[in-house]
Design an enzyme around this catalytic site. Sequence first.
Site, PDB file in Angstrom:
ATOM      1  N   GLU A 194       0.841  -1.201   0.000  1.00 41.99           N
ATOM      2  CA  GLU A 194       0.000   0.000   0.000  1.00 41.99           C
ATOM      3  C   GLU A 194       0.874   1.250   0.000  1.00 41.99           C
ATOM      4  O   GLU A 194       1.884   1.320   0.708  1.00 41.99           O
ATOM      5  CB  GLU A 194      -0.886  -0.025   1.242  1.00 41.99           C
ATOM      6  CG  GLU A 194      -1.751   1.209   1.457  1.00 41.99           C
ATOM      7  CD  GLU A 194      -2.580   1.117   2.728  1.00 41.99           C
ATOM      8  OE1 GLU A 194      -3.548   1.887   2.858  1.00 41.99           O
ATOM      9  OE2 GLU A 194      -2.264   0.266   3.597  1.00 41.99           O
TER      10      GLU A 194
ATOM     11  N   LYS B 209      -9.275   1.954  -2.365  1.00 40.22           N
ATOM     12  CA  LYS B 209      -9.546   1.438  -1.024  1.00 40.22           C
ATOM     13  C   LYS B 209     -10.954   1.834  -0.591  1.00 40.22           C
ATOM     14  O   LYS B 209     -11.377   2.980  -0.769  1.00 40.22           O
ATOM     15  CB  LYS B 209      -8.507   1.971  -0.046  1.00 40.22           C
ATOM     16  CG  LYS B 209      -8.526   1.315   1.326  1.00 40.22           C
ATOM     17  CD  LYS B 209      -7.314   1.767   2.142  1.00 40.22           C
ATOM     18  CE  LYS B 209      -7.204   1.074   3.477  1.00 40.22           C
ATOM     19  NZ  LYS B 209      -5.978   1.461   4.209  1.00 40.22           N
TER      20      LYS B 209
ATOM     21  N   CYS C 192      -5.234  -3.259   2.306  1.00 40.48           N
ATOM     22  CA  CYS C 192      -5.079  -3.319   3.761  1.00 40.48           C
ATOM     23  C   CYS C 192      -6.396  -3.568   4.498  1.00 40.48           C
ATOM     24  O   CYS C 192      -6.877  -4.679   4.569  1.00 40.48           O
ATOM     25  CB  CYS C 192      -4.380  -2.061   4.271  1.00 40.48           C
ATOM     26  SG  CYS C 192      -3.567  -2.313   5.882  1.00 40.48           S
TER      27      CYS C 192
ATOM     28  N   SER D 103       0.529  -2.724   7.295  1.00 35.88           N
ATOM     29  CA  SER D 103      -0.037  -3.088   8.593  1.00 35.88           C
ATOM     30  C   SER D 103       1.071  -3.084   9.637  1.00 35.88           C
ATOM     31  O   SER D 103       2.000  -3.893   9.557  1.00 35.88           O
ATOM     32  CB  SER D 103      -0.684  -4.474   8.506  1.00 35.88           C
ATOM     33  OG  SER D 103      -1.163  -4.897   9.763  1.00 35.88           O
TER      34      SER D 103
ATOM     35  N   SER E 294      17.482  -0.007  31.107  1.00 37.69           N
ATOM     36  CA  SER E 294      18.609   0.479  30.297  1.00 37.69           C
ATOM     37  C   SER E 294      19.414  -0.688  29.743  1.00 37.69           C
ATOM     38  O   SER E 294      19.991  -0.586  28.651  1.00 37.69           O
ATOM     39  CB  SER E 294      19.489   1.423  31.107  1.00 37.69           C
ATOM     40  OG  SER E 294      20.053   0.789  32.239  1.00 37.69           O
TER      41      SER E 294
END
Length: 561
Positions: free
Chosen positions: A41, A113, A153, A190, A304
């Site tokens: 897409e 779409k 999508c 996605s 960390s």
Amino acid sequence: MRIALAQINPLVGDLSGNGAQLLAACRRAAADGADLMVAPELALWGYPPRDLLLRPSLRQRQEDVLEALARDLPAEQALLLGVSETVRDGQQPDLFNSVALVEKGRWRIVARKRLLPSYDVFDERRYFRPAEEPCLLELERDGRSWRLGLTICEDLWVEEHLHSQRLLGGDPVGDLAAMAPDLLINLSASPFGQGKPHLRRELAKSAAQRLSAPVIYVNQVGGNDELIFDGGSFVSTASGAVGAQLAFGAADLACWEPGQAAEAAAIPSDEELLLRALVLGVRDYARKCSFGKALLGLSGGIDSALVAVLAAAALGAEKVQALLMPSPWSSEGSINDSLHLAKRLGIHTQTVPIEGLMGGFDAALSPPLGGTPAGVTAENLQSRIRGTLLMAVANQQGQLLLTTGNKSELAVGYCTLYGDMNGGLAVIGDLYKSTVFHLCNWIDSEAAQAVRQELGLPAQGELIGAAIREKPPSAELRPDQKDSDSLPDYAVLDPLLKALLEEHQSPEELSQQGTDPALAERVMGLLRRAEFKRRQAPPVLKLSQRAFGSGWRMPIAAASQ
């Protein structure tokens, strides 16, 4: 017909560079005998392009790149790719999210779409109009006319029994059934989410069974700002078996033909997918923002430590520097744990004690305060001293400063503005503390050895180390401090936060389920009061259903809820 799935890693807004990627992939696919290549897409733009879509100059550049692709595409090859389509009728929005077919020296729009997501991080209705009709493309190859159903999508996400965010609108898959497509193709962008690879397969399997036709699913890969696209493109046969599987977390190209035998393609474990997504997110954020090196503060704590591992995997240990900034309250164990971790990873460290700077601030602030800073003010000063040192070093040396706070801390405000929140990327800001412990335990297990080796990390032995993994969490801003002095244990806190953040439950609902009412109200109050801090936080790599970032849209000044 031989079809290539092109799982590319685009740079948002680099239409020429992304077009060059696609052309190179087309040539590789042609050399492998592909008749048709399918790209993701909005492949030329990179997803999400956001307000770049509004720029007329970039819209024109897209047309120029499409013309160049039409001119340079290998003979007898066709390309399907996601594009924006401008509508010139004077009404807004003036774009469709579309599919273009490039072949035989020209290009044309062949699909649009229909279902436009505008939830969470998605904002497509800001830019695009929804289409109303199903899209079927007839393509001639080797004397046969192939009927290709085309979706983009979200158009595939129509099975309400599989997920809870089915958009209002038509059924792009069901509407194609009467047209009897030979194949269904879904061009996708996605983002990563825990459990999504399995869900995508189930959605494609359902569509394949409804249409009695294979489904080709082509996803974008790569990190774009806080979003991580994990790739994992695949083919679902008409029976729902996996016909082909592309890589997770890396660009890939593979060819498939109808009738090709299904392959055994297991999805990696949740821990491996999460690790790969985090490494990809750090690597691409640094690369696409033109940083070749990273800096972080090492405290001896687990947060960390995990960020150091991710940075070393993403950029290479030689490109990562860590500062140790001990105060009078830092334990000897934390300093030694940090040095041992750095040695295991092969990253460079420097130690900058902050006791003298603390004394300087005490002296400077005593007159206006009428005494030396105390309590939370003194604790926050330590964090801000460290944050200033980190920013100065990163600034001078051109490094990306990585923030090391987790989602639990960011949720309840157990972090300091202009201190430990400083940085350009919040790497684990969407991981609850309990998830941090779980992932670190997995990284140090035998199950992670193969992926550690693949990511360029030492494969044998512990990386994080038991001393760090088993240490009670502490900010070490005062003598004998523990996180549990200020917060509920994370085993209690994190499920409450998930219920409040991701499931939208209220303190009253939590109380009805057995949570202490005072605790539920307290956690909700901490969450609400920390909103002003989160608004000023660096971008947070999105990993969960609901992260602090572009999809989190809560007011700062609001009534208590």
